[in-house]
Design a protein around this motif. Sequence first.
Motif, PDB file in Angstrom:
ATOM      1  N   ALA A  70       0.850  -1.193   0.000  1.00  0.00           N
ATOM      2  CA  ALA A  70       0.000   0.000   0.000  1.00  0.00           C
ATOM      3  C   ALA A  70       0.885   1.242   0.000  1.00  0.00           C
ATOM      4  O   ALA A  70       1.993   1.218   0.533  1.00  0.00           O
ATOM      5  N   PRO A  71       0.404   2.355  -0.613  1.00  0.00           N
ATOM      6  CA  PRO A  71       1.239   3.563  -0.698  1.00  0.00           C
ATOM      7  C   PRO A  71       1.148   4.432   0.545  1.00  0.00           C
ATOM      8  O   PRO A  71       0.107   4.483   1.214  1.00  0.00           O
ATOM      9  N   ASN A  72       2.240   5.114   0.852  1.00  0.00           N
ATOM     10  CA  ASN A  72       2.231   6.173   1.858  1.00  0.00           C
ATOM     11  C   ASN A  72       2.286   7.538   1.180  1.00  0.00           C
ATOM     12  O   ASN A  72       1.517   8.426   1.497  1.00  0.00           O
ATOM     13  N   SER A  73       3.204   7.686   0.216  1.00  0.00           N
ATOM     14  CA  SER A  73       3.297   8.936  -0.533  1.00  0.00           C
ATOM     15  C   SER A  73       4.127   8.719  -1.778  1.00  0.00           C
ATOM     16  O   SER A  73       4.932   7.781  -1.859  1.00  0.00           O
ATOM     17  N   LEU A  74       3.928   9.606  -2.764  1.00  0.00           N
ATOM     18  CA  LEU A  74       4.709   9.588  -3.990  1.00  0.00           C
ATOM     19  C   LEU A  74       5.090  11.019  -4.326  1.00  0.00           C
ATOM     20  O   LEU A  74       4.219  11.891  -4.403  1.00  0.00           O
ATOM     21  N   THR A  75       6.374  11.282  -4.488  1.00  0.00           N
ATOM     22  CA  THR A  75       6.838  12.633  -4.818  1.00  0.00           C
ATOM     23  C   THR A  75       7.604  12.615  -6.132  1.00  0.00           C
ATOM     24  O   THR A  75       8.160  11.582  -6.523  1.00  0.00           O
ATOM     25  N   ILE A  76       7.615  13.773  -6.794  1.00  0.00           N
ATOM     26  CA  ILE A  76       8.437  13.934  -7.989  1.00  0.00           C
ATOM     27  C   ILE A  76       9.371  15.112  -7.774  1.00  0.00           C
ATOM     28  O   ILE A  76       9.048  16.049  -7.051  1.00  0.00           O
ATOM     29  N   THR A  77      10.547  15.029  -8.388  1.00  0.00           N
ATOM     30  CA  THR A  77      11.495  16.138  -8.344  1.00  0.00           C
ATOM     31  C   THR A  77      11.391  16.911  -9.654  1.00  0.00           C
ATOM     32  O   THR A  77      11.500  16.331 -10.737  1.00  0.00           O
ATOM     33  N   PHE A  87      -3.017  11.103  -3.977  1.00  0.00           N
ATOM     34  CA  PHE A  87      -3.509   9.749  -4.251  1.00  0.00           C
ATOM     35  C   PHE A  87      -5.016   9.795  -4.454  1.00  0.00           C
ATOM     36  O   PHE A  87      -5.754  10.299  -3.601  1.00  0.00           O
ATOM     37  N   LYS A  88      -5.483   9.275  -5.587  1.00  0.00           N
ATOM     38  CA  LYS A  88      -6.901   9.327  -5.933  1.00  0.00           C
ATOM     39  C   LYS A  88      -7.377   7.949  -6.398  1.00  0.00           C
ATOM     40  O   LYS A  88      -6.593   7.027  -6.589  1.00  0.00           O
ATOM     41  N   GLU A  89      -8.701   7.843  -6.610  1.00  0.00           N
ATOM     42  CA  GLU A  89      -9.254   6.653  -7.224  1.00  0.00           C
ATOM     43  C   GLU A  89      -8.802   6.587  -8.684  1.00  0.00           C
ATOM     44  O   GLU A  89      -8.575   7.616  -9.337  1.00  0.00           O
ATOM     45  N   LYS A  90      -8.690   5.363  -9.211  1.00  0.00           N
ATOM     46  CA  LYS A  90      -8.266   5.177 -10.595  1.00  0.00           C
ATOM     47  C   LYS A  90      -9.180   5.932 -11.564  1.00  0.00           C
ATOM     48  O   LYS A  90      -8.712   6.548 -12.522  1.00  0.00           O
ATOM     49  N   GLU A  91     -10.494   5.915 -11.302  1.00  0.00           N
ATOM     50  CA  GLU A  91     -11.446   6.566 -12.198  1.00  0.00           C
ATOM     51  C   GLU A  91     -11.222   8.080 -12.241  1.00  0.00           C
ATOM     52  O   GLU A  91     -11.350   8.707 -13.299  1.00  0.00           O
ATOM     53  N   PHE A  92     -10.868   8.675 -11.105  1.00  0.00           N
ATOM     54  CA  PHE A  92     -10.599  10.110 -11.069  1.00  0.00           C
ATOM     55  C   PHE A  92      -9.401  10.443 -11.941  1.00  0.00           C
ATOM     56  O   PHE A  92      -9.421  11.399 -12.732  1.00  0.00           O
TER      57      PHE A  92
END
Length: 283
Positions: A70-77, A87-92
Amino acid sequence: MSFTLTTLRDAIKNYSENTETSFVNNLDLFIRLAEERILKTVQLNVFEKNVSGTMTSSNQYLACPSDFLAPNSLTITNSSSFSYLQFKEKEFVQTFTPNPATTGAPRYYAQFDVDNFVIAPTPDSGYTVNLSYFYRPASLSESTITFTVSSSSSFTVGETVTGGTSGSTAKITAKPSSTTMTVIVPLNAFTATETITGGTSSASTTLSSFTSDTTETWLSTNAELGLLYGALVECYVYMKGDPAVMNMYSTRFMEALGRLKNLGEAQEVMDEYAMGEIRKART
């Protein structure tokens, strides 16, 4: 106190006073089930991991790590600064960017399937990403030892080898060199100088020596009570044991889980200087 796979197996046999063959063959299963209950019940920092990677420009998908739960967070540089994706639903996410060819700086991500995230907008560059996530740690039951043999070249990784004298068995997980092989810790001891035979390849060789089981996990070192009593609960379910004994082990297991929850969901996420000492409510 801490457990290796060997010492935990011995403790389970001693507590249950059971050395029947089918019971012993299931000891690793009892241990894995206890680990699973702890993993899914208590939130511990030890179950979290951070990994870095790179997005592919014009590709809306990002692969999940093999041990991802399961995810906690995802960041980009981006331009030497980083930002968190929401983090959202796939449909969103798919509705936000209905045309995958529309690219831009990513803002959202979702779990697309068991192996991939879907990103929106589709990345317009190869952004560096950092994923913090809840993962499945290696089980104590996967502990290994090293066999030194005359030759390992004809054996197959994944096959089971059997000792010609001891009758003991072990699964090969790797062949580091032409004269060594890594195997899962066997249930019973092999004998030095005996011949071992592969169950798939039918290859045979002489076993010169083998290392001892010294591997420990975080749980076997820091949560040994929970691991022991959790495994004993599972083994008594298997044995259809005395309900009174089962209740005692269940109670001990829940007490150990309570202490772990206090560590993982209170002590690990705050410090005493800022939040004050954690105190038990008066009764």
